[in-house]
Design a protein around this motif. Structure first.
Motif, PDB file in Angstrom:
ATOM      1  N   PRO A  88       0.810  -1.219   0.000  1.00 26.57           N
ATOM      2  CA  PRO A  88       0.000   0.000   0.000  1.00 26.57           C
ATOM      3  C   PRO A  88       0.850   1.279   0.000  1.00 26.57           C
ATOM      4  O   PRO A  88       0.494   2.257  -0.662  1.00 26.57           O
ATOM      5  CB  PRO A  88      -0.813  -0.111   1.296  1.00 26.57           C
ATOM      6  N   SER A  89       1.984   1.250   0.700  1.00 25.19           N
ATOM      7  CA  SER A  89       2.826   2.452   0.755  1.00 25.19           C
ATOM      8  C   SER A  89       3.433   2.762  -0.618  1.00 25.19           C
ATOM      9  O   SER A  89       3.520   3.917  -1.043  1.00 25.19           O
ATOM     10  CB  SER A  89       3.931   2.278   1.797  1.00 25.19           C
ATOM     11  N   LEU A  90       3.817   1.696  -1.335  1.00 29.09           N
ATOM     12  CA  LEU A  90       4.413   1.883  -2.669  1.00 29.09           C
ATOM     13  C   LEU A  90       3.335   2.381  -3.647  1.00 29.09           C
ATOM     14  O   LEU A  90       3.581   3.269  -4.474  1.00 29.09           O
ATOM     15  CB  LEU A  90       5.017   0.554  -3.138  1.00 29.09           C
ATOM     16  N   ARG A  91       2.145   1.831  -3.507  1.00 31.61           N
ATOM     17  CA  ARG A  91       1.041   2.267  -4.374  1.00 31.61           C
ATOM     18  C   ARG A  91       0.794   3.766  -4.172  1.00 31.61           C
ATOM     19  O   ARG A  91       0.599   4.507  -5.139  1.00 31.61           O
ATOM     20  CB  ARG A  91      -0.218   1.462  -4.047  1.00 31.61           C
ATOM     21  N   LYS A  92       0.832   4.186  -2.911  1.00 29.80           N
ATOM     22  CA  LYS A  92       0.587   5.595  -2.592  1.00 29.80           C
ATOM     23  C   LYS A  92       1.664   6.474  -3.259  1.00 29.80           C
ATOM     24  O   LYS A  92       1.360   7.523  -3.820  1.00 29.80           O
ATOM     25  CB  LYS A  92       0.632   5.743  -1.062  1.00 29.80           C
ATOM     26  N   THR A  93       2.906   6.010  -3.190  1.00 26.96           N
ATOM     27  CA  THR A  93       4.001   6.761  -3.815  1.00 26.96           C
ATOM     28  C   THR A  93       3.773   6.886  -5.323  1.00 26.96           C
ATOM     29  O   THR A  93       3.874   7.974  -5.896  1.00 26.96           O
ATOM     30  CB  THR A  93       5.355   6.057  -3.553  1.00 26.96           C
ATOM     31  N   PHE A  94       3.459   5.760  -5.990  1.00 23.90           N
ATOM     32  CA  PHE A  94       3.220   5.798  -7.437  1.00 23.90           C
ATOM     33  C   PHE A  94       2.071   6.765  -7.766  1.00 23.90           C
ATOM     34  O   PHE A  94       2.164   7.561  -8.686  1.00 23.90           O
ATOM     35  CB  PHE A  94       2.825   4.414  -7.972  1.00 23.90           C
ATOM     36  N   GLU A  95       0.991   6.647  -6.998  1.00 22.13           N
ATOM     37  CA  GLU A  95      -0.220   7.382  -7.368  1.00 22.13           C
ATOM     38  C   GLU A  95      -0.141   8.857  -6.979  1.00 22.13           C
ATOM     39  O   GLU A  95      -0.537   9.719  -7.755  1.00 22.13           O
ATOM     40  CB  GLU A  95      -1.449   6.714  -6.747  1.00 22.13           C
ATOM     41  N   GLU A  96       0.388   9.131  -5.780  1.00 25.87           N
ATOM     42  CA  GLU A  96       0.380  10.522  -5.319  1.00 25.87           C
ATOM     43  C   GLU A  96       1.608  11.299  -5.770  1.00 25.87           C
ATOM     44  O   GLU A  96       1.499  12.420  -6.239  1.00 25.87           O
ATOM     45  CB  GLU A  96       0.237  10.561  -3.784  1.00 25.87           C
ATOM     46  N   ASP A  97       2.783  10.688  -5.647  1.00 27.19           N
ATOM     47  CA  ASP A  97       4.002  11.432  -6.001  1.00 27.19           C
ATOM     48  C   ASP A  97       4.229  11.457  -7.516  1.00 27.19           C
ATOM     49  O   ASP A  97       4.780  12.403  -8.045  1.00 27.19           O
ATOM     50  CB  ASP A  97       5.236  10.819  -5.323  1.00 27.19           C
ATOM     51  N   TYR A  98       3.828  10.381  -8.200  1.00 32.22           N
ATOM     52  CA  TYR A  98       4.137  10.299  -9.639  1.00 32.22           C
ATOM     53  C   TYR A  98       2.894  10.289 -10.530  1.00 32.22           C
ATOM     54  O   TYR A  98       3.015  10.170 -11.747  1.00 32.22           O
ATOM     55  CB  TYR A  98       5.009   9.067  -9.908  1.00 32.22           C
ATOM     56  N   GLN A  99       1.714  10.376  -9.918  1.00 34.66           N
ATOM     57  CA  GLN A  99       0.442  10.358 -10.660  1.00 34.66           C
ATOM     58  C   GLN A  99       0.330   9.213 -11.675  1.00 34.66           C
ATOM     59  O   GLN A  99      -0.072   9.399 -12.826  1.00 34.66           O
ATOM     60  CB  GLN A  99       0.212  11.694 -11.380  1.00 34.66           C
ATOM     61  N   ILE A 100       0.730   8.033 -11.217  1.00 37.69           N
ATOM     62  CA  ILE A 100       0.576   6.837 -12.064  1.00 37.69           C
ATOM     63  C   ILE A 100      -0.587   6.025 -11.491  1.00 37.69           C
ATOM     64  O   ILE A 100      -0.597   5.698 -10.314  1.00 37.69           O
ATOM     65  CB  ILE A 100       1.864   5.976 -12.044  1.00 37.69           C
ATOM     66  N   ASP A 101      -1.571   5.734 -12.361  1.00 36.15           N
ATOM     67  CA  ASP A 101      -2.726   4.959 -11.955  1.00 36.15           C
ATOM     68  C   ASP A 101      -2.304   3.487 -11.921  1.00 36.15           C
ATOM     69  O   ASP A 101      -1.868   2.954 -12.943  1.00 36.15           O
ATOM     70  CB  ASP A 101      -3.825   5.187 -13.012  1.00 36.15           C
ATOM     71  N   THR A 102      -2.395   2.822 -10.763  1.00 35.16           N
ATOM     72  CA  THR A 102      -1.837   1.467 -10.650  1.00 35.16           C
ATOM     73  C   THR A 102      -2.912   0.397 -10.497  1.00 35.16           C
ATOM     74  O   THR A 102      -3.925   0.622  -9.839  1.00 35.16           O
ATOM     75  CB  THR A 102      -0.886   1.361  -9.436  1.00 35.16           C
ATOM     76  N   TYR A 103      -2.671  -0.754 -11.099  1.00 31.92           N
ATOM     77  CA  TYR A 103      -3.599  -1.887 -11.040  1.00 31.92           C
ATOM     78  C   TYR A 103      -2.820  -3.167 -10.820  1.00 31.92           C
ATOM     79  O   TYR A 103      -1.731  -3.322 -11.344  1.00 31.92           O
ATOM     80  CB  TYR A 103      -4.390  -2.001 -12.352  1.00 31.92           C
ATOM     81  N   GLN A 104      -3.433  -4.075 -10.051  1.00 29.53           N
ATOM     82  CA  GLN A 104      -2.782  -5.357  -9.811  1.00 29.53           C
ATOM     83  C   GLN A 104      -3.605  -6.487 -10.414  1.00 29.53           C
ATOM     84  O   GLN A 104      -4.820  -6.393 -10.495  1.00 29.53           O
ATOM     85  CB  GLN A 104      -2.728  -5.681  -8.326  1.00 29.53           C
ATOM     86  N   ALA A 105      -2.917  -7.564 -10.756  1.00 30.21           N
ATOM     87  CA  ALA A 105      -3.615  -8.771 -11.196  1.00 30.21           C
ATOM     88  C   ALA A 105      -2.939  -9.973 -10.567  1.00 30.21           C
ATOM     89  O   ALA A 105      -1.783  -9.903 -10.158  1.00 30.21           O
ATOM     90  CB  ALA A 105      -3.579  -8.883 -12.713  1.00 30.21           C
ATOM     91  N   TYR A 106      -3.682 -11.053 -10.487  1.00 34.70           N
ATOM     92  CA  TYR A 106      -3.144 -12.295  -9.947  1.00 34.70           C
ATOM     93  C   TYR A 106      -3.003 -13.276 -11.108  1.00 34.70           C
ATOM     94  O   TYR A 106      -3.974 -13.544 -11.819  1.00 34.70           O
ATOM     95  CB  TYR A 106      -4.088 -12.851  -8.883  1.00 34.70           C
ATOM     96  N   ALA A 107      -1.790 -13.762 -11.313  1.00 34.81           N
ATOM     97  CA  ALA A 107      -1.538 -14.660 -12.436  1.00 34.81           C
ATOM     98  C   ALA A 107      -0.822 -15.911 -11.942  1.00 34.81           C
ATOM     99  O   ALA A 107      -0.059 -15.864 -10.976  1.00 34.81           O
ATOM    100  CB  ALA A 107      -0.697 -13.954 -13.491  1.00 34.81           C
ATOM    101  N   VAL A 108      -1.091 -17.029 -12.599  1.00 32.07           N
ATOM    102  CA  VAL A 108      -0.448 -18.288 -12.243  1.00 32.07           C
ATOM    103  C   VAL A 108       0.124 -18.904 -13.513  1.00 32.07           C
ATOM    104  O   VAL A 108      -0.590 -19.080 -14.501  1.00 32.07           O
ATOM    105  CB  VAL A 108      -1.475 -19.255 -11.601  1.00 32.07           C
ATOM    106  N   THR A 109       1.411 -19.203 -13.503  1.00 32.98           N
ATOM    107  CA  THR A 109       2.082 -19.711 -14.689  1.00 32.98           C
ATOM    108  C   THR A 109       1.474 -21.025 -15.184  1.00 32.98           C
ATOM    109  O   THR A 109       1.204 -21.180 -16.372  1.00 32.98           O
ATOM    110  CB  THR A 109       3.573 -19.953 -14.375  1.00 32.98           C
ATOM    111  N   GLU A 110       1.236 -21.949 -14.269  1.00 26.19           N
ATOM    112  CA  GLU A 110       0.811 -23.297 -14.686  1.00 26.19           C
ATOM    113  C   GLU A 110      -0.550 -23.307 -15.374  1.00 26.19           C
ATOM    114  O   GLU A 110      -0.867 -24.218 -16.123  1.00 26.19           O
ATOM    115  CB  GLU A 110       0.767 -24.254 -13.486  1.00 26.19           C
ATOM    116  N   THR A 111      -1.385 -22.311 -15.061  1.00 28.76           N
ATOM    117  CA  THR A 111      -2.683 -22.284 -15.736  1.00 28.76           C
ATOM    118  C   THR A 111      -2.657 -21.253 -16.861  1.00 28.76           C
ATOM    119  O   THR A 111      -3.688 -20.925 -17.432  1.00 28.76           O
ATOM    120  CB  THR A 111      -3.816 -21.935 -14.750  1.00 28.76           C
TER     121      THR A 111
END
Ligand SMILES: [Zn+2]
Length: 430
Positions: A221-244
């Motif tokens: 959460p702290s890194l997300r805040k830095t990206f979004e507030e200090d650098y104005q980068i809209d961030t999104y996460q996804a969950y991925a699994v190699t085997e599937t």
């Protein structure tokens, strides 16, 4: 449907299915998948026959409980015994479009026509025609690079296959091509920003980056805040699994949990019994791909621990959401029927500033699991402070880990050795 004809908000109609439609859809997909895999994949037939279950008995998501969980170790073993696919391939080998490798090794066959849906995860993050995106995942062996590249293209955006590493080339590329999107890990994006600043750039002024799509590691959460507030980068996460073969769940603009992809049946299960768990309960993520029919995996146990929420999402998507990955089954200990995950306990304990180190001890007294938290403090504290900390810690622990601590012991600084595990299980079962 061509990209330009899409409604802007959603990638497809599956994302907004009403609950009863989704249930019917899952049942239909699951029946077809199971029948197809049973007929064409010898390993799947063997699992059914050994368990004494017939494909006709698997007609709903609940029915999956009748089948065992297949894990990566099983896949490795089966692929060794029956190379190269372990009996899970459901089409003639010459029809396989590409084969990926994941550590093990595990060989994963994929047919190109079957992976359009990954684009949903990027669409929800706002990737569109006009975006120029660097994809910093590896383009060899693992599926990430190529599959995400195609997903970026399926959103209409331009993809730059920069791959891993080469920090300065990435920075120059971002600068010269006015790159608007980043795909990779949060830590690599931070490395790029820091390096760019060391090179004398003002990141916000000299670059055009607007959005970032992350997978492969959790976004703090702290890194997300830095990206979004200090650098104005809209961030999104996804969950991925190699085997599937790729992304299973993805964030929307709400950014509180990841919507499950409807191209998979995703269960949260007790890793020991395979029983399905309810909303909010932590268990292992098990995946059955229902659109990649080339690969007959049914109930693949990822080893990742999470829980799901069913509350409606303001974005309009109707799928359940994963709450994030809280750890691996190997780091979790079951206490009074609930999983306590080392990383989650750490998140709770270290959120209190005076706590410098902690350890959880689990013992068994008169048929009941007793959980004690040992805590070292950075500085000496008064009794009153300790009492307040005890009650705050107990409350937060219960809120986050959903299980009650029995006791908190404050111990001398230096008592808990750093190399010791965060959770020590002292129970004996005689
Ligand atoms: Zn949503």
């Amino acid at each position: 449907m061509a990209v330009k004809d899409k409604p802007d908000e959603f990638f497809d109609q599956l994302e907004i299915m009403p609950a009863d439609t989704r249930e019917k859809y899952y049942s239909q997909q699951l029946s077809q998948t199971v029948d197809h895999a049973y007929r064409h994949a010898p390993a799947v037939k063997a699992i059914f026959d050994k368990t004494g279950v017939r494909p006709s008995q698997i007609r709903t998501v609940k029915d999956l409980e009748k089948l065992p969980i297949t894990r990566k170790t099983d896949l490795i073993e089966l692929q060794k015994k029956s190379p190269p696919y372990g009996g899970f391939l459901t089409i003639p080998p010459e029809d396989v479009d590409r084969i990926f490798l994941s550590p093990g090794p595990v060989y994963e066959p994929i047919q190109h026509a079957g992976i359009k849906w990954f684009a949903k995860a990027f669409w929800a993050a706002g990737f569109r025609r006009g975006d120029v995106v660097i994809n910093t995942f590896t383009y060899h062996l693992s599926p990430a690079g190529i599959l995400f590249h195609e997903a970026i293209r399926d959103c209409g955006a331009t993809a730059v296959p920069t791959g891993t590493g080469n920090t300065e080339i990435q920075i120059q590329t971002m600068h010269d091509l006015k790159v608007t999107g980043f795909v990779g890990t949060p830590s690599f994006l931070m490395t790029l920003i820091k390096r760019a600043e060391e090179m004398g750039y003002n990141f916000r002024q000299d670059f055009s980056l607007q959005r970032a799509w992350f997978t492969g590691e959790p976004l703090a959460p702290s890194l997300r805040k830095t990206f979004e507030e200090d650098y104005q980068i809209d961030t999104y996460q996804a969950y991925a699994v190699t085997e599937t073969g790729g992304a299973l769940a993805y964030e929307c603009r709400e950014k509180s949990g990841m919507h499950l992809m409807d191209e998979y049946v995703i269960e949260i299960v007790d890793p020991e019994t395979g029983k399905q768990l309810g909303p909010g309960e932590i268990g292992e993520i098990a995946v059955t791909p229902v659109h990649n029919k080339v690969w007959g995996l049914i109930r693949f146990g990822t080893g990742d621990l999470s829980s799901y929420i069913v509350e409606p999402c303001s974005c309009g998507r109707t799928a359940k959401k994963l709450t994030g990955i809280v750890g691996r089954t190997s780091d979790a200990v079951k206490v009074r029927g609930m999983f306590v995950v080392a990383r989650q306990a750490e998140q709770v304990c270290l959120s209190f500033e005076p706590v410098s180190r902690f350890q959880i001890r689990i013992a068994r007294q008169e048929q009941r699991d007793e959980m004690t938290l040992k805590v070292e403090l950075e500085h000496e504290a008064t009794e009153k402070d300790k009492q307040k900390l005890t009650s705050d810690l107990k409350q937060k622990f219960q809120d986050v880990c959903r299980i009650k601590l029995d006791q908190i012991d404050f111990v001398e600084k230096g008592t808990i050795p750093e190399e010791q595990p965060k959770i020590v299980d002292e129970r004996t079962w005689e």
